[in-house]
Motif scaffolding. Structure first.
Motif, short mmCIF file in Angstrom:
data_model
loop_
_atom_site.label_atom_id
_atom_site.label_comp_id
_atom_site.label_asym_id
_atom_site.label_seq_id
_atom_site.Cartn_x
_atom_site.Cartn_y
_atom_site.Cartn_z
N ILE A 1 0.99 -1.08 -0.01
CA ILE A 1 -0.02 0.11 0.20
C ILE A 1 0.82 1.23 -0.06
O ILE A 1 1.60 1.61 1.05
N GLY A 2 0.97 1.89 -1.13
CA GLY A 2 1.66 3.18 -1.30
C GLY A 2 2.68 2.77 -2.36
O GLY A 2 3.57 1.90 -2.18
N ALA A 3 2.82 3.93 -3.39
CA ALA A 3 3.42 3.39 -4.37
C ALA A 3 4.72 4.55 -4.49
O ALA A 3 4.91 5.27 -5.60
N GLY A 4 5.41 4.86 -3.25
CA GLY A 4 6.69 5.66 -3.13
C GLY A 4 7.85 4.82 -3.37
O GLY A 4 7.72 3.57 -3.76
N ILE A 5 8.89 5.28 -3.09
CA ILE A 5 10.31 4.53 -3.08
C ILE A 5 10.19 3.30 -2.33
O ILE A 5 10.73 2.43 -2.65
N GLY A 6 9.57 3.31 -1.00
CA GLY A 6 9.62 2.19 -0.25
C GLY A 6 8.84 1.16 -0.67
O GLY A 6 9.08 0.27 -0.97
N GLY A 7 7.42 1.44 -1.39
CA GLY A 7 6.59 0.71 -1.97
C GLY A 7 7.27 -0.09 -3.15
O GLY A 7 7.45 -1.37 -3.43
N ALA A 8 8.01 0.71 -4.02
CA ALA A 8 8.55 0.30 -5.18
C ALA A 8 9.68 -0.68 -4.73
O ALA A 8 9.83 -1.60 -5.34
N SER A 9 10.33 -0.54 -3.90
CA SER A 9 11.51 -1.35 -3.39
C SER A 9 10.93 -2.62 -2.75
O SER A 9 11.79 -3.86 -2.94
N ALA A 10 9.90 -2.64 -2.14
CA ALA A 10 9.38 -3.75 -1.40
C ALA A 10 8.91 -4.70 -2.71
O ALA A 10 9.26 -5.86 -2.61
N CYS A 11 8.45 -4.18 -3.45
CA CYS A 11 8.07 -4.89 -4.81
C CYS A 11 9.23 -5.51 -5.51
O CYS A 11 9.17 -6.92 -5.90
N GLU A 12 10.10 -4.71 -5.62
CA GLU A 12 11.58 -5.41 -6.15
C GLU A 12 12.29 -6.45 -5.41
O GLU A 12 12.51 -7.71 -5.95
N ALA A 13 12.09 -6.35 -4.17
CA ALA A 13 12.60 -7.39 -3.19
C ALA A 13 11.73 -8.70 -3.33
O ALA A 13 12.20 -9.80 -3.25
N ILE A 14 10.50 -8.40 -3.25
CA ILE A 14 9.58 -9.51 -3.28
C ILE A 14 9.73 -10.37 -4.50
O ILE A 14 9.95 -11.80 -4.50
N ARG A 15 10.11 -9.61 -5.81
CA ARG A 15 10.24 -10.58 -6.91
C ARG A 15 11.54 -11.18 -6.78
O ARG A 15 11.76 -12.06 -7.55
N LYS A 16 12.58 -10.44 -6.01
CA LYS A 16 13.83 -10.99 -6.25
C LYS A 16 13.90 -12.61 -5.57
O LYS A 16 14.32 -13.37 -5.92
N HIS A 17 12.98 -12.61 -4.41
CA HIS A 17 13.14 -13.97 -3.63
C HIS A 17 11.78 -14.69 -4.01
O HIS A 17 11.62 -16.01 -3.42
N ASP A 18 10.83 -14.10 -4.49
CA ASP A 18 9.52 -14.99 -4.70
C ASP A 18 9.08 -14.51 -6.10
O ASP A 18 8.45 -13.60 -6.43
N LYS A 19 9.40 -15.50 -7.33
CA LYS A 19 9.09 -15.18 -8.58
C LYS A 19 7.88 -15.48 -8.90
O LYS A 19 7.16 -14.92 -9.66
N ARG A 20 6.84 -16.44 -7.86
CA ARG A 20 5.37 -16.58 -8.62
C ARG A 20 4.32 -16.02 -7.67
O ARG A 20 3.47 -15.75 -8.18
N GLY A 21 4.59 -15.72 -6.41
CA GLY A 21 3.63 -15.14 -5.77
C GLY A 21 2.84 -13.72 -6.17
O GLY A 21 3.57 -13.14 -6.89
N SER A 22 1.59 -13.72 -6.05
CA SER A 22 0.79 -12.75 -6.63
C SER A 22 0.82 -11.56 -5.73
O SER A 22 0.97 -11.44 -4.49
N VAL A 23 1.28 -10.37 -6.56
CA VAL A 23 1.67 -8.97 -5.71
C VAL A 23 0.82 -7.86 -6.38
O VAL A 23 0.59 -7.94 -7.48
#
Ligand SMILES: Cc1cc2nc3c(=O)[nH]c(=O)nc-3n(C[C@H](O)[C@H](O)[C@H](O)COP(=O)(O)OP(=O)(O)OC[C@H]3O[C@@H](n4cnc5c(N)ncnc54)[C@H](O)[C@@H]3O)c2cc1C
Length: 393
Positions: free
Chosen positions: A9-31
């Motif tokens: 929730i929130g698409a600032g730099i914090g939210g953007a980097s959370a997405c980046e890290a999730i995808r780095k460690h979980d390629k499949r989970g729905s985000v």
């Protein structure tokens, strides 16, 4: 109902980097990433700097993340959409368009919003609070039509905006209730030097003056000061601090007086719900105590840590030194460490006059912060290493 493994929730730099890290460690989970602003995450820090001064119309240049990245990484990114309700027990979020979304884990990355002084006229036209791209565009446009501006506040944002508007040849005044600018961060000598630098660059300083109110019918006409002065003004920028955007979790344990309290792993007391960036009130494992920062690097790094932890594949503690920087006129100051308390002793190497110096701030004999003026990246890194060494971390 839509179901997601991760909701950011929130698409600032914090939210953007959370997405980046999730995808780095979980390629499949729905985000799903939900952001109230119309833009992909952008370099917010530029808004008070080159964004104001350059006439480029478009925000694209300021993007932190290319919009196509989300599609390429199968992230459902929704901009111009707010989360309007959050049911923590049921793990359900309601979006502005009425959709409901069930989630397994969530990251609160709603950032800050500008503090509004409790005086009359704060909602008048031409009284600007600079937080979003929209605010920046509005200010840039108004600055084209107005010749004079009053900046209210004497902190980082106020000084940056005042310097930029002055560089745009406006007649700029700054009203600040203390005797020097940046007094919250700097030792008295350095603050006096910065204040003098603003005066030398043609900024009119109303120091020791407090705001009493804004006057005007629909748009601003005058600014009243507590001492009884009435200053004519067609444009005002109010920069009186940033408060955490906690409305969504108001009246829950996730909304504390200083932000959203989290543990070393940036998880709130609700398992699986994390809080990061300008919102988070976190334990500072290096400098001690609890801290909320409202600075870029902190949000970025916390997003990376929380995103990784959310996947369950990592369990990383947040262990970064507090750090931020600022730019005003041709000055660049980097702050490494804790600047929330005035130092009892300052060791200065170099000189203010040459704009190139390092000031070490001590509490007793403990080094707490290193201020670097006109430093190179290498010097900033070595300041970080020095402080870590002294702290034994
Ligand atoms: C003009 C300006 C200049 C700055 N300059 C510097 C600088 O020089 N150096 C520095 O270190 N820092 C600087 N900062 C601070 C830095 O930009 C912030 O610390 C950083 O942007 C915080 O990132 P964040 O992701 O935590 O929050 P934000 O950037 O505030 O992003 C939060 C996002 O969440 C959205 N949101 C809020 N509520 C909801 C909701 N309910 N649903 C969906 N979305 C929601 C908001 O609209 C916003 O887009 C500056 C800030 C400003 C405003």
């Amino acid at each position: 109902m839509i179901q997601r493994d991760y909701l950011i929730i929130g698409a600032g730099i914090g939210g953007a980097s959370a997405c980046e890290a999730i995808r780095k460690h979980d390629k499949r989970g729905s985000v799903t990433l939900v952001g109230a602003e119309a833009y992909t995450p952008y370099k917010r820090w530029l808004l008070s700097k080159s964004f104001l001064r350059e006439k480029t119309i478009l925000p694209k240049k300021y993007s932190e993340v290319d919009e196509r990245w989300y599609a390429a990484h199968k992230i459902d990114a929704r901009f111009n959409t707010a989360v309007t309700q959050l049911n923590i027990d049921r793990r359900v979020a309601v979006l502005g368009n009425g959709e409901s979304m069930e989630f397994n884990k969530a990251c609160l990355a709603m950032g800050s919003r500008p503090g509004r002084p409790p005086v009359a006229g704060v909602g008048l036209g031409n009284v600007i609070y600079l937080r979003t791209m929209r605010d920046g565009l509005a200010l840039r446009e108004m600055a084209e039509h107005e010749k004079t501006v009053m900046v209210v506040g004497g902190g980082l944002l106020a000084c940056e905006v005042a310097a930029s508007l002055r560089q745009m040849k406006m007649k700029v005044s700054v009203m600040h209730r203390h005797a020097t600018l940046l007094n919250r961060y700097l030792d008295p000598d350095t603050a006096a030097w910065v204040t003098g630098y603003f005066a030398k660059n043609g900024v009119t300083l109303l120091l020791g003056e407090s705001l009493n109110g804004f006057e005007g019918k629909t748009v601003l006409r005058n600014i009243q000061t507590k001492s009884g002065n009435r200053v004519p003004a067609g444009l005002a920028v109010v920069a009186c601090g940033a408060e955490p955007s906690l409305d969504l979790v108001r009246n829950t344990p996730l909304a504390g007086p200083h932000g959203s309290p989290v543990n070393d792993y940036l998880e709130t007391e609700e398992k699986g719900i994390y809080a990061i960036g300008d919102l988070a009130f976190y334990p500072d494992r290096l400098m001690g105590g609890m801290r909320r920062q409202t600075h870029w690097e902190n949000s970025r790094e916390q997003g990376l840590v929380a995103g990784a932890n959310m996947t369950g594949k990592k369990r990383i503690r947040y262990e970064q030194l507090p750090y931020f920087w600022t730019e005003m006129f041709d000055l660049r100051l980097d702050f490494v460490g804790d600047f929330t308390v005035q130092p009892t002793r300052v060791d200065l190497t170099g000189t203010h006059a040459k704009k190139k110096f390092t000031a070490r701030y001590y509490q007793g004999d403990r080094l707490r912060g290193i201020l670097v003026s006109s430093g190179t990246e290498k010097q900033i890194d070595s300041a970080k290493n020095e402080l870590r060494r002294v702290l034994g971390k």
